[in-house]
Design an enzyme around this catalytic site. Structure first.
Site, mmCIF file in Angstrom:
data_model
loop_
_atom_site.group_PDB
_atom_site.id
_atom_site.type_symbol
_atom_site.label_atom_id
_atom_site.label_comp_id
_atom_site.label_asym_id
_atom_site.label_seq_id
_atom_site.Cartn_x
_atom_site.Cartn_y
_atom_site.Cartn_z
ATOM 1 N N GLY A 262 35.707 41.464 29.700
ATOM 2 C CA GLY A 262 36.236 41.984 28.454
ATOM 3 C C GLY A 262 37.570 41.365 28.095
ATOM 4 N N ASP A 263 38.050 40.436 28.919
ATOM 5 C CA ASP A 263 39.333 39.766 28.664
ATOM 6 C C ASP A 263 39.223 38.353 29.222
ATOM 7 O OD1 ASP A 263 42.162 39.311 28.170
ATOM 8 O OD2 ASP A 263 42.414 41.478 28.191
ATOM 9 N N ASP A 264 40.354 37.703 29.475
ATOM 10 C CA ASP A 264 40.337 36.323 29.948
ATOM 11 C C ASP A 264 39.619 36.220 31.293
ATOM 12 O OD1 ASP A 264 42.014 35.563 27.744
ATOM 13 O OD2 ASP A 264 43.719 36.368 28.872
ATOM 14 N N SER A 295 33.046 35.456 27.603
ATOM 15 C CA SER A 295 34.059 36.422 27.178
ATOM 16 C C SER A 295 34.244 36.315 25.660
ATOM 17 C CB SER A 295 35.387 36.177 27.899
ATOM 18 O OG SER A 295 36.330 37.172 27.560
#
Length: 479
Positions: A262-264, A295
């Site tokens: 959900g992020d880097d 992502s």
């Protein structure tokens, strides 16, 4: 037609996930092995160190029913095995089962090994997560101004630590934490799955990490780190579920990892604003290779935004991204100070991207209002080459800082195919400078084309880092 295209892409992603999830990344480097007895059949793995002593979690009254708390069992086992630190070290074996646990602390000269059918389940009992003070290079927690919950697997001031397995699973059961975060109900910052601080000679390998409350793997103020053969999966809208975040670390290798986040997927950090400047501990000598990332709302590799201690000598190669916002993103702002320099990236294969190249000098999240507005970051020596991308909304968005431009950007041998619904202007550039060669579509005027003869102009170091010269040993055990 758009629905059909998206459905086809979704099927492609699912197919890729299905194939990659069955891969177990095991190194095959040879060396002498030691044997340690537990109870039964033999298994082997490779590690920076083998151990002379061993025990099973069940020897310390561990119960793998998914309901009984094993926090005390884990800590009792590790505390007991720590007596062997000066006598060949020790291994704690986690057998098949579902092992519910809160956070526990590792020791030096120690291996935590998860059987392929072992699942660590993070406790939902807030009392099993002790609170720590904020990291000194951050000055505060990320979710709240106070401290932070201790990570599930935690250690500080350690040496020679291995967390590995036969692709055993660590499930952070993060939905409770995500709900508290979205509801503004957190007094402290969420825990990570694995965090090692002020430590040296670390290996984290051959594991599957699921549903972390926040970041997954966080080595900080540490050196000589191998992260290898890790699968990380979190819902693509889960908050701040970064994959691997080396933070103020030296001599780090990340390779053969597969991440849905959900992020880097990888975020390189070194402290936040005035706290990071004062602490002054950079991340440097980092190699990332054979990384696959999905992502949709973040980057494959992010440099920053907390980069106030400096980031330098980062080498990334053989990267695959599918349905991801950007490839390598630089995030910084006025007040960050520090630097991002000597960055080398080559061999990117990208499918369905919002941007290929993304740099933001206006990333304005600050630790507090006491940052120095005169602390300007230095961004220079950024090299990209050998990139193929398709289904891209916009080739590049490069935004430096007025009066503090990003310089020494080099981009060569790049082919970007636009998506059916792409931006009319493929390159947006401000306060940046550098050169390009063999780039399609043509870049902005501040990155002039040097001609085909300069297609290999962008540097990628020929030498190897010290971490690449670390040989793993073949360890054999009987269980």
């Amino acid at each position: 037609m758009e629905f059909s295209r998206r459905s086809s892409m979704r099927a492609q992603v699912i197919k890729v996930v299905s194939v990659l999830m069955v891969v177990v990344f095991l190194g095959q480097r040879g060396a002498e092995s030691r044997k340690a007895k537990i109870q039964g059949s033999m298994f082997e793995y490779t590690a920076i160190s083998c151990r002379a002593h061993s025990a099973s979690l069940t020897d310390f009254n561990g119960v793998g029913d998914g309901k009984t708390s094993n926090t005390k069992a884990f800590q009792a086992a590790i505390d007991n095995l720590s007596q062997h630190a000066s006598d060949g070290g020790a291994l704690l074996y986690v057998p098949p089962g579902k092992w519910l646990t809160g956070s526990f602390k590792l020791t030096s000269h120690f291996t935590l090994y998860l059987h392929q059918d072992a699942v660590l389940l993070a406790s939902q009992d807030m009392n099993e997560w002790p609170v720590l003070t904020p990291l000194p290079s951050y000055g505060r927690g990320r979710d709240a101004a106070g401290g932070r919950y201790t990570s599930l697997i935690f250690g500080t001031n350690l040496t020679d630590v291995v967390v590995t397995g036969a692709n055993g699973t660590i499930d952070g059961q993060g939905s409770m934490w995500w709900q508290k975060f979205h509801g503004g109900k957190l007094k402290y910052t969420r825990p990570y799955l694995i965090e090692l601080m002020f430590s040296d000679n670390i290996q984290i390998s051959n594991l599957t990490l699921l549903n972390s409350p926040s970041w997954n793997i966080h080595p900080v103020y540490s050196s000589n780190i191998v992260v290898q053969g890790i699968t990380i999966i979190a819902p693509i809208r889960s908050p701040n579920t970064d994959g691997i975040n080396p933070d103020s670390c030296t001599n780090v290798k990340i390779e053969d990892c597969y991440i849905i986040s959900g992020d880097d997927c990888v975020a390189v950090k070194s402290g936040w604003d005035e706290y990071g400047i004062q602490f002054g501990w950079p991340t440097k000598q980092l190699v990332i290779r054979r990384l696959t990332c999905i992502s949709p709302y973040s980057a494959v590799i992010a440099l920053g935004s907390e980069m106030s201690g400096g980031i330098e000598d980062v080498r990334a190669e053989d990267i695959v991204a599918i349905n991801t916002e950007s490839a390598v993103r630089i995030k910084t702002a006025v007040g960050r100070g520090g630097y991002v320099k000597d960055i080398y990236v080559k061999g990117l294969t990208l499918h369905t991207m919002k941007w290929v190249f993304l740099m933001n000098g206006n990333y304005k999240a600050h630790a507090d209002g006491h940052y120095n507005p005169n602390a300007l970051p230095e961004v220079k020596g950024i090299n990209y080459r050998d990139v193929v991308a398709e289904d891209v909304s916009q080739a590049a968005r490069l935004e430096g800082i007025s009066g503090d431009p990003f310089t020494g950007i080099c981009i060569s041998n790049v082919t970007i195919k636009a998506a059916a619904k792409s931006k009319k202007v493929q390159w947006m550039c401000s306060d940046v400078g550098g050169i390009t060669s063999g780039v399609s579509p043509p870049p902005c005027d501040s990155l002039p084309d040097q001609g085909a003869e300069k297609i290999a102009a962008c540097d990628f170091p020929a030498d190897s880092l010290a971490i690449d010269r670390v040989e793993l040993k073949k360890c054999s055990y009987t269980i």
